[in-house]
Design a protein around this motif. Structure first.
Motif, mmCIF file in Angstrom:
data_model
loop_
_atom_site.group_PDB
_atom_site.id
_atom_site.type_symbol
_atom_site.label_atom_id
_atom_site.label_comp_id
_atom_site.label_asym_id
_atom_site.label_seq_id
_atom_site.Cartn_x
_atom_site.Cartn_y
_atom_site.Cartn_z
ATOM 1 N N THR A 324 0.851 -1.188 0.000
ATOM 2 C CA THR A 324 0.000 0.000 0.000
ATOM 3 C C THR A 324 0.889 1.241 0.000
ATOM 4 O O THR A 324 2.082 1.170 0.343
ATOM 5 C CB THR A 324 -0.907 0.030 1.242
ATOM 6 O OG1 THR A 324 -0.083 0.214 2.411
ATOM 7 C CG2 THR A 324 -1.692 -1.275 1.377
ATOM 8 N N PRO A 325 0.331 2.392 -0.378
ATOM 9 C CA PRO A 325 1.116 3.634 -0.307
ATOM 10 C C PRO A 325 1.678 3.905 1.079
ATOM 11 O O PRO A 325 2.800 4.409 1.219
ATOM 12 C CB PRO A 325 0.102 4.708 -0.730
ATOM 13 C CG PRO A 325 -0.859 3.980 -1.611
ATOM 14 C CD PRO A 325 -0.978 2.606 -1.021
ATOM 15 N N GLN A 328 4.717 1.717 1.502
ATOM 16 C CA GLN A 328 5.834 2.213 0.696
ATOM 17 C C GLN A 328 6.492 3.425 1.350
ATOM 18 O O GLN A 328 7.722 3.575 1.321
ATOM 19 C CB GLN A 328 5.323 2.571 -0.702
ATOM 20 C CG GLN A 328 4.882 1.348 -1.509
ATOM 21 C CD GLN A 328 4.111 1.718 -2.756
ATOM 22 O OE1 GLN A 328 3.918 2.900 -3.046
ATOM 23 N NE2 GLN A 328 3.636 0.703 -3.495
ATOM 24 N N LYS A 329 5.666 4.281 1.950
ATOM 25 C CA LYS A 329 6.202 5.437 2.670
ATOM 26 C C LYS A 329 7.038 4.978 3.857
ATOM 27 O O LYS A 329 8.104 5.540 4.151
ATOM 28 C CB LYS A 329 5.053 6.332 3.135
ATOM 29 C CG LYS A 329 5.513 7.593 3.846
ATOM 30 C CD LYS A 329 4.322 8.448 4.260
ATOM 31 C CE LYS A 329 4.789 9.699 4.995
ATOM 32 N NZ LYS A 329 3.621 10.544 5.432
ATOM 33 N N ALA A 330 6.570 3.932 4.548
ATOM 34 C CA ALA A 330 7.293 3.401 5.702
ATOM 35 C C ALA A 330 8.645 2.833 5.278
ATOM 36 O O ALA A 330 9.656 3.014 5.962
ATOM 37 C CB ALA A 330 6.455 2.324 6.398
#
Length: 495
Positions: A324-325, A328-330
Motif C-alpha cells: 500500500t502507499p 511504501q512510505k514506511a
C-alpha cells in the motif's frame, strides 16, 4: 556473523566487541530470517564470554543448547554465498519460565515491581494508580511486606474499610477505585500472575554466568506468556530495570557484561504509557555505562519510539513488504534511517531482500555507523529449531540454577499480619461478650496489664484498636441494656 555478496568480493561483517553495548536492533517482516539473525548475534556474544537473555516467543531458540549439523542444502547455500562453514557445537543454556513449566520459575515481589509498573500491567487510570501508590506508601510506613497478590489484595481491602481514618495522611481511597484494582488483579491472577509474584525472587546475578569461557544464554519460554502481551512487556521492562539497578557504573569495556534481547518489541511500546516510555528511554540511555547492551527485535523501526530508536547503533534490516502507499512510505522512511551507500538504493533493496539476507550497518572502529552493506546472514553453529521435551528436561536438570527457584516460599508478610489482627479482633469480641463489664474489658485490651501494654501504636495498630474499641462498646452497651431491662422487669413483677 554476516557476509557481503560473493560476486562483489566476500567480506565478513560483525559487531566489534567494544561496541556491543551501544545497543542494536533486528527488523524485518515475518519469515525473512529475524530469528536466525537473533540466534547468530546471541551465539557470537556467548562465544566471546558474554551472557545474554532472550525471550523465545515461538519456541525455536531452545536448539541453541545442542550442536547444529551439516546438511546438503546447507552445504550448497554456504558454497553459493561464500559463507564460511560454522563451528558446530552446543552452547550453555538456562531455560526460564514465568509459569514454571518449560523452565526454572521466574518470580518478582509486588514491592519490587512497584506501583508504577504494576499500574501499567493492570492498565489502571490515573485515579486508580494514585490509590495504588497510597496503599504502597501505607504498607511501607507500617513496614508490611508486599510479596504476592494476596498481600496486595489484603492491603487494598484494609485500606478500603478504613479509608476515613487514612484519608488525612494518604488521600481519598474510594471503594470504587479499590474495586477496579481488585478486579484487575483477578484478571492478572487468571493469566498466571499468582505464579509470577512471590519468592524466591530472581537474582539477576544468576543470569550473568559463564561456562568454560562461554556466556550462558538465558532463554525465557514465552510461547504462552506472549498471549498476555501486557504481562510479557512489563515483565521484560521490570527485568531490564532490575539489571540496571544491580550493576555498578563501569565505563567502556573491551566487551560488555551482559546483553538483553527484547523480542516482539512493539508490544512494549504499544502498551506503554508516556511515563513508561520515558523510563525505557532513560534505562537504554544509561545502561550502556554499566556494560549492558540492549537489542530490540520487531517487524519495523516504526514499532520503536523515536527516542529509543536513535540510540541503537548496530542495525540488521531484513526485507519489508510494501503493498500500500502507506507501506511504501514506511519503507522509504526505514531506508533514510540507515547510513547511505552510494552503490545501493536502500528503499528498493529492502523490498528485494531474500530470506536470510539483510542490510547491515554496524559501528566502525570510530564508533560511528558503518556504511550500510547488503549481506547474507551466516549459519549458527548451534541447532536451528527446538529441542525435544526430553532434551529440554536434561538441560534443566544440569542447569547452574537447578533446584534454586523451584520451591516457592511464603513467609510472613502483609496478608499474615492483617489476618492476625482480624483474629485478634474476633477474639476481643468474644471476650467482650463473656465479660459484660466495660472497665474490665478495656483494662484487659488497652490497659497496662493487657496484651498491648504501654506499647506506642503505629497508624495500623491505632486503626485496628479503634475498630475493636467500637465493637466492644456496642457489645457492652447491649449487655448493660439487657441487665437494666431485667432489673426493671423484676421490680415491676414484685409490685
Amino acid at each position: 556473523m554476516a557476509q557481503t555478496d560473493k560476486k562483489d568480493g566476500s567480506v565478513p561483517l560483525g559487531i566489534r566487541p567494544e561496541f556491543i553495548n551501544r545497543h542494536g536492533c533486528i527488523f524485518g517482516a515475518t519469515g525473512t530470517g529475524k530469528t536466525v539473525s537473533l540466534q547468530m548475534l546471541a551465539e557470537q556474544f556467548s562465544r566471546i564470554g558474554v551472557p545474554v537473555f532472550m525471550a523465545d516467543v515461538k519456541g525455536d531458540l531452545s536448539g541453541m543448547a545442542a550442536a547444529g549439523q551439516m546438511t546438503e542444502k546447507l552445504k550448497e547455500r554456504l558454497e553459493e554465498k561464500g559463507i564460511p562453514t560454522p563451528e558446530f557445537s552446543s552452547l550453555p543454556v538456562t531455560f526460564w519460565d514465568v509459569f514454571g513449566e518449560s523452565g526454572h520459575p521466574v518470580r518478582a515481589t509486588i514491592s519490587d515491581m512497584g506501583p508504577t509498573l504494576l499500574a501499567s500491567m493492570l492498565n489502571l487510570n490515573d485515579t486508580q494508580e494514585g490509590v495504588l501508590n497510597a496503599v504502597f506508601k501505607f504498607a511501607d510506613d507500617e513496614k508490611l511486606l508486599l510479596l504476592d497478590l494476596k498481600d496486595l489484595k489484603s492491603m487494598l481491602n484494609f485500606a478500603s474499610e478504613n479509608s476515613a481514618k487514612l484519608k488525612a495522611q494518604y488521600g481519598n481511597i474510594s471503594a470504587a477505585s479499590v474495586g477496579a484494582i481488585t478486579r484487575a488483579l483477578l484478571r492478572l491472577e487468571n493469566e498466571g500472575g499468582d505464579k509470577f509474584f512471590g519468592e524466591p525472587m530472581l537474582d539477576v546475578a544468576d543470569l550473568m554466568q559463564t561456562v568454560d569461557g562461554k556466556g550462558v544464554i538465558n532463554i525465557l519460554s514465552a510461547d504462552k506468556l506472549i498471549n498476555s502481551p501486557l504481562l510479557y512487556s512489563v515483565f521484560l521492562l521490570w527485568l531490564l530495570s532490575e539489571i540496571y539497578e544491580a550493576l555498578p557504573e563501569c565505563g567502556d569495556l573491551e566487551k560488555p557484561k551482559f546483553v538483553f534481547f527484547f523480542d516482539e518489541a512493539h508490544l512494549l511500546f504499544d502498551n506503554c504509557s508516556h511515563v513508561l516510555i520515558e523510563k525505557v528511554e532513560q534505562v537504554v540511555r544509561l545502561i550502556r555505562s554499566k556494560g549492558v547492551g540492549v537489542y530490540f527485535i520487531s517487524q519495523s523501526p516504526n514499532d520503536i519510539a523515536e527516542e529509543v530508536l536513535g540510540q541503537l547503533g548496530n542495525r540488521i534490516q531484513h526485507a519489508l513488504r510494501a503493498y500500500t502507499p502507506k507501506d511504501q512510505k514506511a519503507v522509504r522512511s526505514v531506508g533514510e534511517t540507515m547510513r547511505p551507500n552510494p552503490k545501493l538504493d536502500l528503499p528498493q533493496v529492502i523490498l528485494e531482500l531474500g530470506v536470510g539476507e539483510a542490510l547491515v550497518s554496524f559501528l566502525d572502529e570510530d564508533g560511528t555507523p558503518g556504511v550500510t552493506q547488503r549481506a547474507y546472514i551466516g549459519t549458527p553453529g548451534s541447532r536451528i529449531g527446538p529441542l525435544s521435551a526430553d532434551e529440554r528436561k536434561q538441560v534443566m536438570q544440569t542447569s547452574l540454577v537447578a533446584g534454586v527457584y523451584e520451591q516457592a516460599v511464603d513467609r510472613q508478610s502483609a496478608y499474615e499480619v492483617l489476618d492476625s489482627l482480624e483474629k485478634q479482633h474476633e477474639a476481643a469480641e468474644a471476650q467482650a461478650k463473656a465479660q459484660n463489664q466495660r472497665s474490665a474489658i478495656e483494662e484487659f485490651l488497652f490497659g497496662s496489664t493487657g496484651p498491648r501494654g504501654g506499647h506506642h501504636d503505629g497508624l495500623l495498630e491505632s486503626v485496628a484498636k479503634s475498630v475493636v474499641r467500637t465493637q466492644t462498646r456496642r457489645v457492652v452497651n447491649k449487655g448493660l441494656e439487657s441487665i437494666v431491662r431485667g432489673i426493671f422487669g423484676t421490680l415491676i413483677g414484685r409490685r
